[in-house]
Design a protein around this motif. Structure first.
Motif, PDB file in Angstrom:
ATOM      1  N   SER D  82       8.549  -8.734   5.040  1.00 38.68           N
ATOM      2  CA  SER D  82       7.280  -8.093   5.395  1.00 38.68           C
ATOM      3  C   SER D  82       6.621  -7.395   4.204  1.00 38.68           C
ATOM      4  O   SER D  82       5.406  -7.273   4.162  1.00 38.68           O
ATOM      5  CB  SER D  82       7.494  -7.100   6.531  1.00 38.68           C
ATOM      6  OG  SER D  82       8.363  -6.070   6.131  1.00 38.68           O
ATOM      7  N   TYR D  83       7.392  -6.977   3.236  1.00 41.50           N
ATOM      8  CA  TYR D  83       6.792  -6.252   2.093  1.00 41.50           C
ATOM      9  C   TYR D  83       6.382  -7.204   0.972  1.00 41.50           C
ATOM     10  O   TYR D  83       6.111  -6.751  -0.142  1.00 41.50           O
ATOM     11  CB  TYR D  83       7.743  -5.166   1.581  1.00 41.50           C
ATOM     12  CG  TYR D  83       9.143  -5.683   1.334  1.00 41.50           C
ATOM     13  CD1 TYR D  83      10.098  -5.654   2.351  1.00 41.50           C
ATOM     14  CD2 TYR D  83       9.513  -6.215   0.117  1.00 41.50           C
ATOM     15  CE1 TYR D  83      11.376  -6.146   2.154  1.00 41.50           C
ATOM     16  CE2 TYR D  83      10.786  -6.710  -0.094  1.00 41.50           C
ATOM     17  CZ  TYR D  83      11.707  -6.665   0.930  1.00 41.50           C
ATOM     18  OH  TYR D  83      12.976  -7.160   0.733  1.00 41.50           O
ATOM     19  N   HIS D  84       6.330  -8.460   1.286  1.00 40.50           N
ATOM     20  CA  HIS D  84       5.925  -9.463   0.300  1.00 40.50           C
ATOM     21  C   HIS D  84       4.479  -9.893   0.521  1.00 40.50           C
ATOM     22  O   HIS D  84       3.922  -9.706   1.603  1.00 40.50           O
ATOM     23  CB  HIS D  84       6.829 -10.702   0.405  1.00 40.50           C
ATOM     24  CG  HIS D  84       8.199 -10.479  -0.162  1.00 40.50           C
ATOM     25  ND1 HIS D  84       9.344 -10.949   0.435  1.00 40.50           N
ATOM     26  CD2 HIS D  84       8.605  -9.823  -1.280  1.00 40.50           C
ATOM     27  CE1 HIS D  84      10.395 -10.604  -0.288  1.00 40.50           C
ATOM     28  NE2 HIS D  84       9.966  -9.917  -1.335  1.00 40.50           N
ATOM     29  N   ALA D 108       3.769  -9.937   6.595  1.00 42.33           N
ATOM     30  CA  ALA D 108       3.457  -9.999   5.168  1.00 42.33           C
ATOM     31  C   ALA D 108       1.953 -10.049   4.930  1.00 42.33           C
ATOM     32  O   ALA D 108       1.164 -10.202   5.856  1.00 42.33           O
ATOM     33  CB  ALA D 108       4.131 -11.217   4.553  1.00 42.33           C
ATOM     34  N   LYS D 109       1.580  -9.901   3.668  1.00 45.21           N
ATOM     35  CA  LYS D 109       0.176  -9.960   3.284  1.00 45.21           C
ATOM     36  C   LYS D 109      -0.134 -11.320   2.679  1.00 45.21           C
ATOM     37  O   LYS D 109       0.645 -11.837   1.877  1.00 45.21           O
ATOM     38  CB  LYS D 109      -0.099  -8.871   2.239  1.00 45.21           C
ATOM     39  CG  LYS D 109      -1.548  -8.822   1.740  1.00 45.21           C
ATOM     40  CD  LYS D 109      -1.746  -7.843   0.588  1.00 45.21           C
ATOM     41  CE  LYS D 109      -1.830  -6.418   1.048  1.00 45.21           C
ATOM     42  NZ  LYS D 109      -3.012  -6.090   1.858  1.00 45.21           N
ATOM     43  N   ARG D 131       1.828  -6.097 -10.754  1.00 42.36           N
ATOM     44  CA  ARG D 131       2.425  -4.926 -10.085  1.00 42.36           C
ATOM     45  C   ARG D 131       3.861  -5.137  -9.604  1.00 42.36           C
ATOM     46  O   ARG D 131       4.284  -4.558  -8.629  1.00 42.36           O
ATOM     47  CB  ARG D 131       1.507  -4.499  -8.945  1.00 42.36           C
ATOM     48  CG  ARG D 131       0.141  -4.067  -9.466  1.00 42.36           C
ATOM     49  CD  ARG D 131      -0.753  -3.541  -8.378  1.00 42.36           C
ATOM     50  NE  ARG D 131      -0.288  -2.263  -7.879  1.00 42.36           N
ATOM     51  CZ  ARG D 131      -0.857  -1.612  -6.858  1.00 42.36           C
ATOM     52  NH1 ARG D 131      -1.888  -2.150  -6.238  1.00 42.36           N
ATOM     53  NH2 ARG D 131      -0.385  -0.457  -6.460  1.00 42.36           N
ATOM     54  N   GLY D 133       7.459  -4.637  -8.904  1.00 39.93           N
ATOM     55  CA  GLY D 133       8.318  -3.458  -8.844  1.00 39.93           C
ATOM     56  C   GLY D 133       7.597  -2.189  -8.404  1.00 39.93           C
ATOM     57  O   GLY D 133       8.238  -1.175  -8.137  1.00 39.93           O
ATOM     58  N   ASP D 134       6.273  -2.246  -8.312  1.00 42.35           N
ATOM     59  CA  ASP D 134       5.483  -1.079  -7.891  1.00 42.35           C
ATOM     60  C   ASP D 134       5.575  -0.945  -6.369  1.00 42.35           C
ATOM     61  O   ASP D 134       5.081  -1.781  -5.622  1.00 42.35           O
ATOM     62  CB  ASP D 134       4.034  -1.297  -8.352  1.00 42.35           C
ATOM     63  CG  ASP D 134       3.076  -0.242  -7.841  1.00 42.35           C
ATOM     64  OD1 ASP D 134       3.486   0.634  -7.050  1.00 42.35           O
ATOM     65  OD2 ASP D 134       1.897  -0.291  -8.244  1.00 42.35           O
ATOM     66  N   GLN D 135       6.191   0.139  -5.920  1.00 44.90           N
ATOM     67  CA  GLN D 135       6.481   0.279  -4.487  1.00 44.90           C
ATOM     68  C   GLN D 135       5.235   0.397  -3.611  1.00 44.90           C
ATOM     69  O   GLN D 135       5.318   0.225  -2.406  1.00 44.90           O
ATOM     70  CB  GLN D 135       7.405   1.481  -4.247  1.00 44.90           C
ATOM     71  CG  GLN D 135       6.799   2.818  -4.610  1.00 44.90           C
ATOM     72  CD  GLN D 135       7.790   3.977  -4.465  1.00 44.90           C
ATOM     73  OE1 GLN D 135       8.712   3.924  -3.668  1.00 44.90           O
ATOM     74  NE2 GLN D 135       7.587   5.031  -5.242  1.00 44.90           N
ATOM     75  N   HIS D 136       4.081   0.666  -4.222  1.00 43.24           N
ATOM     76  CA  HIS D 136       2.850   0.781  -3.437  1.00 43.24           C
ATOM     77  C   HIS D 136       2.214  -0.569  -3.150  1.00 43.24           C
ATOM     78  O   HIS D 136       1.278  -0.661  -2.366  1.00 43.24           O
ATOM     79  CB  HIS D 136       1.832   1.663  -4.170  1.00 43.24           C
ATOM     80  CG  HIS D 136       2.358   3.028  -4.444  1.00 43.24           C
ATOM     81  ND1 HIS D 136       2.337   4.016  -3.506  1.00 43.24           N
ATOM     82  CD2 HIS D 136       2.961   3.563  -5.534  1.00 43.24           C
ATOM     83  CE1 HIS D 136       2.885   5.114  -4.011  1.00 43.24           C
ATOM     84  NE2 HIS D 136       3.276   4.859  -5.233  1.00 43.24           N
ATOM     85  N   SER D 137       2.701  -1.601  -3.809  1.00 45.19           N
ATOM     86  CA  SER D 137       2.047  -2.902  -3.721  1.00 45.19           C
ATOM     87  C   SER D 137       2.965  -3.938  -3.079  1.00 45.19           C
ATOM     88  O   SER D 137       4.133  -4.078  -3.466  1.00 45.19           O
ATOM     89  CB  SER D 137       1.685  -3.352  -5.146  1.00 45.19           C
ATOM     90  OG  SER D 137       1.153  -4.647  -5.122  1.00 45.19           O
ATOM     91  N   SER D 138       2.435  -4.672  -2.111  1.00 44.37           N
ATOM     92  CA  SER D 138       3.167  -5.820  -1.577  1.00 44.37           C
ATOM     93  C   SER D 138       3.597  -6.692  -2.751  1.00 44.37           C
ATOM     94  O   SER D 138       2.789  -6.999  -3.623  1.00 44.37           O
ATOM     95  CB  SER D 138       2.251  -6.657  -0.664  1.00 44.37           C
ATOM     96  OG  SER D 138       1.907  -5.941   0.490  1.00 44.37           O
ATOM     97  N   GLN D 139       4.844  -7.081  -2.777  1.00 46.12           N
ATOM     98  CA  GLN D 139       5.354  -7.836  -3.911  1.00 46.12           C
ATOM     99  C   GLN D 139       5.077  -9.335  -3.732  1.00 46.12           C
ATOM    100  O   GLN D 139       5.523  -9.931  -2.736  1.00 46.12           O
ATOM    101  CB  GLN D 139       6.862  -7.601  -4.042  1.00 46.12           C
ATOM    102  CG  GLN D 139       7.216  -6.149  -4.318  1.00 46.12           C
ATOM    103  CD  GLN D 139       6.749  -5.695  -5.687  1.00 46.12           C
ATOM    104  OE1 GLN D 139       7.252  -6.167  -6.690  1.00 46.12           O
ATOM    105  NE2 GLN D 139       5.752  -4.820  -5.742  1.00 46.12           N
TER     106      GLN D 139
END
Lengths: 351, 351, 351, 351
Positions: D82-84, D108-109, D131, D133-139
């Motif tokens: 989901s964070y991808h 996911a986005k 970005r 590794g940036d926790q604010h951004s969907s990887q």
């Protein structure tokens, strides 16, 4: 009206009805100067985390979040995919009191296990282990236990060890909801390391022990630590001024304060239990191994009794009540409560 | 090492890099006595909420949550089902900086609109309105705007009114991400009521204006207020000691403190801009209508400059930098920063 | 090897182990010409839907989907938001056999009700109704029942009426999982209209009654019909060549074929039951009111018996077996099965 | 009315507006006898899968699902948490035509990439890779491409190889939406093995090539094959009579039928294009490398033209039309269509 008032009574609603322990609030004031990076990336937060890890005496990851619901869901997210199920007591917070947060956020199934004293026994879990690999069935991936339980009972080290053996036999993870973990440590007179030695991931609660806000997820199993930070952010649990959670944990856990607080609330609960035991018409329903006393009062006095010292009816069907003590529970309130119970029983007694 | 240090420099990283405004922290201390019901059900929280409502001069619901991501997602949850889509600037926090929280938690689609200055214009939205009723297409349900934008620009009342007309024409809701809303009010010299008169639901930010933690969702449209409390709990955003968020909002918004703070940071940003404008090699890239200055510095000085007064490179492709001021930005730091820019430009100039 | 083989035996694994009823398959062939709009927007599908509605004798919406899991989840999606819970038998398909699809896709909580015969009684539901309005608890929104149940038992009209009264008293919706609904109609000798008169939304199954694929969601409660088509598409259940589901339903339900098929399988089950009842060591465990016989065989014969006529062990703990009949179950297979049971019991009997 | 009618005209709405290829339907009839285990666990399905694998000449997993939306979402679920986020053309089906299924089901986005001809170029992706590794951004986790694209264009092997190199450099997966994959193979005159050699997971479409229903997910990357079956079931895509999808794929892909069908539709499209090119007022807008012709007709004739041979306006803003051919497109319909265009242009010409 809401100015400080020295005539207040502490009541027995919950350990989160009290405010912030003064030494914990002071830790925020002391840190309140200057600028530092947000979102947990400051040096101070890192230092506190390193100190906290020492309690567990093994490699672990520690992440701060806002509240207990989040600590639980994010802890479970370390191992549970949506097609998994998690075994948990039907009295547990994750089953009964999170408004379905685990189901919504993990997409997973919770399976409630009947549990009269809040504990799960390994022996009652076998029947759920028959469908491994069956694509029609959510695959059991873990067990979630609460220590101490929502009934104020405490798993012994033997019980925890049996659960671990069961889990290992079936390839399951163990999550411990420790929203009041320190109380169990104090009751068992052991450190957090031994208390959690059989656990893969822990929700470590602060708010119910005198913090303003803030909980932590502690991940012991190094196979499931990956990508936690992204899930925390996406699950809306990344505090921007994280250092102010870190300082509270530092003041509470890296000093003896946690022992003071939990010892105080446990003694208060024992005293309350002792006084209630002496009253014939009151039935104590659970062991008192933490800061809660569960009891059934004559129904005729409950309404009036709650006006004097607030508490909750835990089970609307049995009318079992829960009385919780906290860091600021006062001896005079406990005595006055017991006295009020006796008085109400006496004055309402039907001939 | 982390003791208070009067020699610190404020920097320009973000308005959440500063701590807690002293008067806001004091409100917590003042309220820190006695017991009261948790989870926002105490009388004090209710009183504060009633006072807050007066800012908006119309019927509304106000709910506290922990952080800005949550305020945004819960605000959007008031109108967006999973088969809906939401139009938003590609520079917006909900598109770029929530790690996909809206998609995960709402299941909905965000549609990014190109936006060089952080604003959405009604004219650029029409092309997305062609598929109403088409079952293959996520149905556009709303527009989310940030006020002030992530670029520090401010929508005028006219621009907001045009968006409202567009929204009404197409049956859309308007969400306003107001994580720094008070800054826009101060810039436009109007009250929160006029600023939000065209809005259905608002994220009202506190943390970036001197609070320890805490944001609010303000729901104006009475058709979409239903069941918010269940979603807040399930989305893990129900604070147990809610009264300590209420008191911060009370100290900040129900006094003149919010005006003081936002005026201070706006002036600081204007001063910073003025000083930078005077430096030939620095290019200011956005209007300064809030507490942020966007600028491009010569690349050769950036690394060294960040060591003296930290700030972020906003866009790794263009190397545009963002400099944010906050309630505690100091004149000497602004001057020293500008001086350092000049100095670094001079000493690194190639012949 | 996989060519048609007239020597095959029908077995008792499931009613979806059989193929397609020839008249249903023929309906596809007959319709297989020309071009028509996809995704259910063709005139033919509309005509069939209108004819199907007549079975229910009241206003309803009918939507085709691919399979039973989808019919159930989409039916529940008509009333369940993520913060809701749904009461269901612990034997139900949605609790036990959807691999967590309802939890994942609705985000909601399922609450399993102990149910030895697959049915839910109104009297066992009251204890779950105590937390209305409590933000910590998933709000009970509906009851899901299976008709006939997974144990082949059938709710009487009286039982359904009692559930309706309970539901109305508590503001709940009723979902009926009718993956084999026609079998209950045939057993009760009533029409689909009376059978579903107390239901808000129905999963109407085809695949287990001789269709190639295809189920329908029938929405009776006109307050919950909104936006179904978008959820169906988003939940990946919009068939592009929908007309080929429509024609199967037409051939099956708009003729007498459904009665033929269900009568055949019910009779087959009754015959099987009768023969097994005569065997001393076989214990029948459930009423046979549909096309299933539940029985416990001596363990020593099960392995060998399954080789001759395949069936499933339903409960690994009790070793209860499920024997299902279908539209093509043959008398000789039923007789040969019973004979084999006797034979195996005799030859394996220990002295 | 809906009886077979030899006077019908094929139109150009979509390749799923046609019915089932007779040889494919016959494969269902031939297999329609006897009992076999459901849910894909029968031997026949396994045999067909093994034969299908040979097309790809390397280790792979093949799973059947109901439709194209599901094939895409389940394929993406192999690598996207989901964070991808997933990069995709803004013309792609997963961005524009799944009603938000990927966002809902993966959480996911999707990030839409402007793409005038339906293709993504590696060069346009770099800006999204800043970005990590940036926790604010969907990887960013992967790239999804359609082959052939929704515009009927085909990625060359060189273009695919460049995307692979880009993906490897950034640790990304590549998903190929091949709902009409065989058409690209026929256009490029290569096998499915070479066409997919740079792909991690493939959606292999059947419905748009003459099947009744049924698509497949082909997983090449052996690191991401785990637990697919549970996700398929939970995402409601496990067909109970799977063997009837298997037999269609067998009849279509394990014979020369797929080549026949795709060659026929490609030729039909080329012929249509040729005839339209000769008409001055018609503007062809895309290369014709598959079974689609994109063109802009004079607006004044579109309404009337669609009555004779149905087609879709693809882009309401530009009025670009899409004309699709299929396995049963007839030469006389193509000629009659072109003739009608000329005729309408002539008769409606303003002086």
């Amino acid at each position: 009206m809401f100015e400080s008032n020295q005539n207040y009574r502490t009541h027995f609603g919950s350990d989160n009805h009290s405010g912030v322990h003064p030494r914990i609030l002071k830790s925020i004031e002391d840190l309140n100067w200057g600028h530092s990076p947000a979102y947990g990336s400051d040096d101070y937060t890192s230092l506190v985390v390193e100190k906290l890890k020492k309690h567990f005496k093994k490699t672990c990851d520690i992440h701060f979040v806002f509240n207990g619901t989040a600590a639980n869901v994010l802890a479970l997210s370390c191992f549970a995919n949506s097609y998994h199920s998690i075994l948990t007591a039907n009295t547990s917070h994750i089953w009964s009191d999170e408004c379905g947060a685990p189901e919504k956020l993990l997409g997973a199934k919770l399976i409630p296990i009947a549990s009269p004293d809040g504990k799960i026994r390994a022996s009652s879990l076998s029947e759920f282990m028959t469908r491994k690999g069956d694509q029609h069935s959510s695959q059991v991936i873990g067990v979630s236990i609460t220590q101490p339980t929502e009934y104020g009972t405490v798993y012994s080290l033997e019980e925890l060890s049996e659960l671990r053996q069961f889990a290992d036999r079936h390839g399951l993870y163990i999550h411990m909801d420790g929203s009041r973990l320190v109380n169990a440590a104090t009751y068992l007179q052991i450190g957090l390391d031994r208390l959690t030695e059989n656990v893969d991931v822990l929700s470590l609660g602060g708010t119910k022990n005198g913090l303003l806000f803030g909980e932590a997820v502690v991940i012991f199993n190094q196979n499931i630590v990956k990508d936690f930070k992204f899930r925390r952010k996406q699950f809306m649990q990344l505090p921007s001024k994280t250092k102010f959670i870190a300082c509270q944990f530092d003041a509470w856990l890296n000093t003896n304060l946690w022992k003071e607080i939990s010892q105080h609330s446990l003694s208060a609960a024992q005293n309350l239990r002792k006084l209630l035991t002496e009253i014939a018409e009151v039935k104590i329903t659970q062991e008192t191994q933490s800061n809660a006393v569960f009891a059934i009062f004559p129904r005729r006095i409950v309404h009036e009794l709650k006006k004097h010292h607030f508490f909750y009816i835990w089970d609307e069907n049995t009318f079992e009540a829960r009385l919780m003590t906290s860091f600021d529970s006062r001896a005079e309130d406990i005595e006055s409560f017991a006295k009020k119970v006796k008085e109400l029983i006496a004055t309402t007694r039907t001939e």
